[in-house]
Scaffold this motif. Structure first.
Motif, PDB file in Angstrom:
ATOM      1  N   THR A  43       0.641  -1.238  -0.562  1.00 21.97           N
ATOM      2  CA  THR A  43      -0.340   0.111   0.112  1.00 21.97           C
ATOM      3  C   THR A  43       0.924   1.023  -0.047  1.00 21.97           C
ATOM      4  O   THR A  43       1.942   1.507   0.595  1.00 21.97           O
ATOM      5  N   TRP A  44      -0.013   2.386  -0.718  1.00 19.14           N
ATOM      6  CA  TRP A  44       1.161   3.841  -1.013  1.00 19.14           C
ATOM      7  C   TRP A  44      -0.042   4.537  -0.716  1.00 19.14           C
ATOM      8  O   TRP A  44      -1.329   5.103  -2.162  1.00 19.14           O
ATOM      9  N   TYR A  45      -0.221   5.072   0.150  1.00 17.93           N
ATOM     10  CA  TYR A  45      -0.785   6.489   0.474  1.00 17.93           C
ATOM     11  C   TYR A  45       0.110   7.540   0.247  1.00 17.93           C
ATOM     12  O   TYR A  45       0.505   8.379  -0.533  1.00 17.93           O
ATOM     13  N   GLU A  46      -1.120   8.404  -1.510  1.00 21.87           N
ATOM     14  CA  GLU A  46      -0.947   9.646  -2.224  1.00 21.87           C
ATOM     15  C   GLU A  46      -0.108  11.142  -1.007  1.00 21.87           C
ATOM     16  O   GLU A  46      -1.858  11.176  -0.123  1.00 21.87           O
ATOM     17  N   ILE A  47       0.154  11.501  -1.483  1.00 23.01           N
ATOM     18  CA  ILE A  47       0.244  12.240   0.018  1.00 23.01           C
ATOM     19  C   ILE A  47       0.471  13.808  -0.544  1.00 23.01           C
ATOM     20  O   ILE A  47      -0.390  14.985   0.071  1.00 23.01           O
ATOM     21  N   ALA A  48       0.432  13.702  -2.106  1.00 19.37           N
ATOM     22  CA  ALA A  48       0.959  15.330  -3.087  1.00 19.37           C
ATOM     23  C   ALA A  48       0.546  15.257  -4.302  1.00 19.37           C
ATOM     24  O   ALA A  48       1.070  13.530  -4.692  1.00 19.37           O
ATOM     25  N   LYS A  49       0.105  15.531  -5.731  1.00 16.70           N
ATOM     26  CA  LYS A  49      -0.311  15.032  -6.285  1.00 16.70           C
ATOM     27  C   LYS A  49      -0.354  16.440  -7.436  1.00 16.70           C
ATOM     28  O   LYS A  49      -0.763  16.991  -6.808  1.00 16.70           O
ATOM     29  N   TYR A  50       0.127  16.250  -8.826  1.00 21.37           N
ATOM     30  CA  TYR A  50      -0.082  17.349  -9.970  1.00 21.37           C
ATOM     31  C   TYR A  50      -1.725  17.512 -10.367  1.00 21.37           C
ATOM     32  O   TYR A  50      -2.395  15.922 -10.087  1.00 21.37           O
ATOM     33  N   PRO A  51      -2.651  18.397 -10.034  1.00 20.24           N
ATOM     34  CA  PRO A  51      -4.146  17.944  -9.818  1.00 20.24           C
ATOM     35  C   PRO A  51      -4.565  17.002 -11.297  1.00 20.24           C
ATOM     36  O   PRO A  51      -3.326  17.909 -12.424  1.00 20.24           O
ATOM     37  N   ASN A  52      -5.239  16.767 -11.450  1.00 24.44           N
ATOM     38  CA  ASN A  52      -5.398  16.133 -12.670  1.00 24.44           C
ATOM     39  C   ASN A  52      -6.659  15.830 -12.998  1.00 24.44           C
ATOM     40  O   ASN A  52      -8.051  15.616 -11.967  1.00 24.44           O
TER      41      ASN A  52
END
Length: 184
Positions: A43-52
């Motif tokens: 499991t990997w949790y999303e911490i931040a992303k480029y909005p898409n």
């Protein structure tokens, strides 16, 4: 699994494959030297992303679970909580490109019967990863997409800031990052 989410994600992969523009850097995106896929599973949790656009409905608790398949590919199960509290899921397949320790993967959320079409596969490059396999950064060769991932729902502020510095050194615009809420 939400069929609408799958359709939208499939459309994303098609667009992603045709895309020819990025952030305009002359410096190629650099991946990590090698990836131990067995250590990357889980499991990997999303911490931040480029909005898409394909994650637009995700309000919180975005995560990905990777598991090995008998054929050597990986099962990818992405999920998030929508604004109305529903859980949205999409199941996909990932495969390594090149040698068995390659940090370059491709991922597909389109139906299996479309797997022969190159455009349904999107680049999934691991560009940053700590030695303990606790914090990872994934992008593509055009710098259009960026995800900071962690084994835990939150990461230490210094670890995050150090990650941002390494991304800036690779000419990623870290101002575009959107923090992901990992509510309980």
């Amino acid at each position: 699994m939400s069929k609408i989410y799958s359709v939208f994600f499939s459309a994303f992969i098609l667009l992603f494959g045709f895309s020819a523009y990025g952030q305009g850097s002359d410096i190629p995106v650099k991946t990590i030297p090698s990836l131990d896929v067995q250590r990357y599973l889980g499991t990997w949790y999303e911490i931040a992303k480029y909005p898409n656009w394909f994650q637009k409905k995700c309000a919180s608790n975005t995560k990905a679970v990777y598991s090995a398949r008998a054929d050597g590919t990986l099962k990818v199960l992405n999920s998030c909580k929508t604004a109305d509290g529903e859980v949205s899921e999409a199941e996909g397949t990932a495969r390594q490109i090149g040698p068995k320790d390659s940090p370059k993967l491709e991922v597909r959320f389109a139906p299996a019967w479309l797997a022969f079409i190159p455009m349904v596969w999107g680049d999934y490059w691991v560009i940053d990863l700590d030695s303990q396999y606790q914090v990872a950064v994934v992008s593509d060769p055009r710098r259009e997409y960026l995800w900071i991932l962690s084994r835990t729902p939150q990461i230490d502020k210094k670890v995050y800031e150090d990650t941002l510095q390494r991304l800036q050194a690779q000419q990623f615009d870290t101002r575009k990052l959107e923090i992901t809420s990992q509510a309980k």
